[in-house]
Write a protein that holds these residues in place. Structure first.
Motif, PDB file in Angstrom:
ATOM      1  N   MET A 101      33.668  53.313  -7.002  1.00 58.82           N
ATOM      2  CA  MET A 101      32.565  52.245  -6.679  1.00 58.82           C
ATOM      3  C   MET A 101      31.852  52.416  -5.480  1.00 58.82           C
ATOM      4  N   ALA A 102      32.842  52.934  -4.248  1.00 60.81           N
ATOM      5  CA  ALA A 102      31.870  51.920  -3.013  1.00 60.81           C
ATOM      6  C   ALA A 102      31.285  53.411  -3.026  1.00 60.81           C
ATOM      7  N   GLY A 103      31.572  54.312  -3.225  1.00 63.09           N
ATOM      8  CA  GLY A 103      30.744  55.963  -3.298  1.00 63.09           C
ATOM      9  C   GLY A 103      29.545  55.372  -4.389  1.00 63.09           C
ATOM     10  N   ILE A 104      29.931  54.981  -4.980  1.00 66.77           N
ATOM     11  CA  ILE A 104      27.919  54.727  -6.230  1.00 66.77           C
ATOM     12  C   ILE A 104      27.813  53.803  -5.551  1.00 66.77           C
ATOM     13  N   ARG A 105      28.416  52.438  -4.948  1.00 70.62           N
ATOM     14  CA  ARG A 105      27.909  51.485  -4.408  1.00 70.62           C
ATOM     15  C   ARG A 105      27.151  52.158  -3.711  1.00 70.62           C
ATOM     16  N   LEU A 106      26.746  52.861  -2.536  1.00 70.25           N
ATOM     17  CA  LEU A 106      26.682  54.077  -1.508  1.00 70.25           C
ATOM     18  C   LEU A 106      25.775  54.394  -1.880  1.00 70.25           C
ATOM     19  N   SER A 107      25.557  55.558  -3.113  1.00 68.83           N
ATOM     20  CA  SER A 107      24.806  56.135  -3.504  1.00 68.83           C
ATOM     21  C   SER A 107      23.581  55.614  -4.614  1.00 68.83           C
TER      22      SER A 107
END
Length: 216
Positions: free
Chosen positions: A136-142
Motif C-alpha cells: 500500500m505504501a507503493g500504491i500511495r506513492l504511485s
C-alpha cells in the motif's frame, strides 16, 4: 475568485473529471499488473532483479519524452497518455510488492509449511497479508506521482487540468495557472489521505495491538 468560477467553473469541472479518470485508469492498470507480477517475482528471485531493472529503466525516461514516444505508436489523445502514465505507475508498486513479499520473516513461512499449508496457501494466508502495508505504501506513492504526471498529458492532447495550466502559461494568465495547479494539489492530498485510510483498513491487526486495545 467568484468571477473565475463564473467564467471557468464548468470548464474546471470537466478538466477535473478528465484528470481523475485518466489518473484512476492508469493507476488501476498499474495495480492489476504490478501486484501479481511482484508476488510472482518474490517466488522467483533469480529473474526479479532483471525485471525490476527493466521497469526501473523505463522510469528514468523523462515524462515528456515518454509521452512523445507514444505519439508514433498510439497517436494523440487520452489513450497514449494513459499508457504512458501506466508505465510510470509500475515501479513503486512492483518494487514494494516484491520487497514486502520477500521480507516476510522466514520462520513464519517455515511454521506455515510445517502446518501443512501449500505454497499458494502460504502466499495467500501468510505472505500477502503481512506484505499489505508495504504494498500500500507503493500504491500511495504511485497515486501521488500519477496525479502529478497527468498534468503533462495535455502536451499530447490528453486533456485534464494540464490544459488549464498550460493555457495560463501561454496566455500569461495567473488565474488559469492557479485554477489548474490548486485542484491538482488538493486532488493529490485527498487521494493520499484516502489511500492511507484504505491501508489502515486492509492491514492485518497484530495480536499486540489487540492486547493494547483491550487494556485501554
Amino acid at each position: 475568485m467568484q468571477e473565475f468560477f463564473a467564467t471557468q467553473g464548468s470548464e474546471l469541472v470537466r478538466l477535473l473529471w478528465e484528470h481523475i479518470y485518466m489518473s484512476a485508469i492508469s493507476l488501476g492498470l498499474g495495480i492489476i499488473v504490478a501486484v501479481p507480477l511482484g508476488i510472482l517475482l518474490s517466488q522467483t528471485p533469480k529473474i526479479a532483479d532483471f525485471v525490476i531493472g527493466v521497469v526501473s529503466v523505463l522510469q528514468t525516461i523523462p515524462t515528456l519524452a515518454l509521452l512523445a514516444l507514444m505519439i508514433p505508436i498510439l497517436g494523440v489523445g487520452k489513450v497514449p497518455a494513459i499508457v504512458a502514465l501506466f508505465i510510470y505507475s509500475l515501479l513503486p508498486i512492483l518494487r514494494n510488492t516484491y520487497l514486502g513479499m520477500s521480507k516476510v520473516d522466514p520462520t513464519l513461512l517455515d511454521a506455515a509449511k510445517g502446518m501443512g499449508l501449500t505454497r499458494m496457501q502460504v502466499i495467500r494466508q501468510v505472505q500477502l497479508p503481512l506484505a499489505v502495508p508495504v504494498i500500500m505504501a507503493g500504491i500511495r506513492l504511485s497515486t501521488v506521482y500519477v496525479i502529478a504526471w497527468t498534468t503533462l498529458a495535455s502536451y499530447i492532447g490528453g486533456g485534464g487540468l494540464g490544459d488549464m495550466i498550460f493555457n495560463g502559461l501561454n496566455l500569461f494568465r495567473p488565474d488559469l495557472i492557479l485554477g489548474g495547479t490548486i485542484p491538482v494539489t488538493i486532488l493529490a492530498v485527498v487521494a493520499d489521505f484516502i489511500m492511507a485510510r484504505v491501508e489502515d483498513w486492509v492491514s492485518p491487526t497484530t495480536s499486540s495491538k489487540e492486547g493494547d486495545e483491550s487494556l485501554a
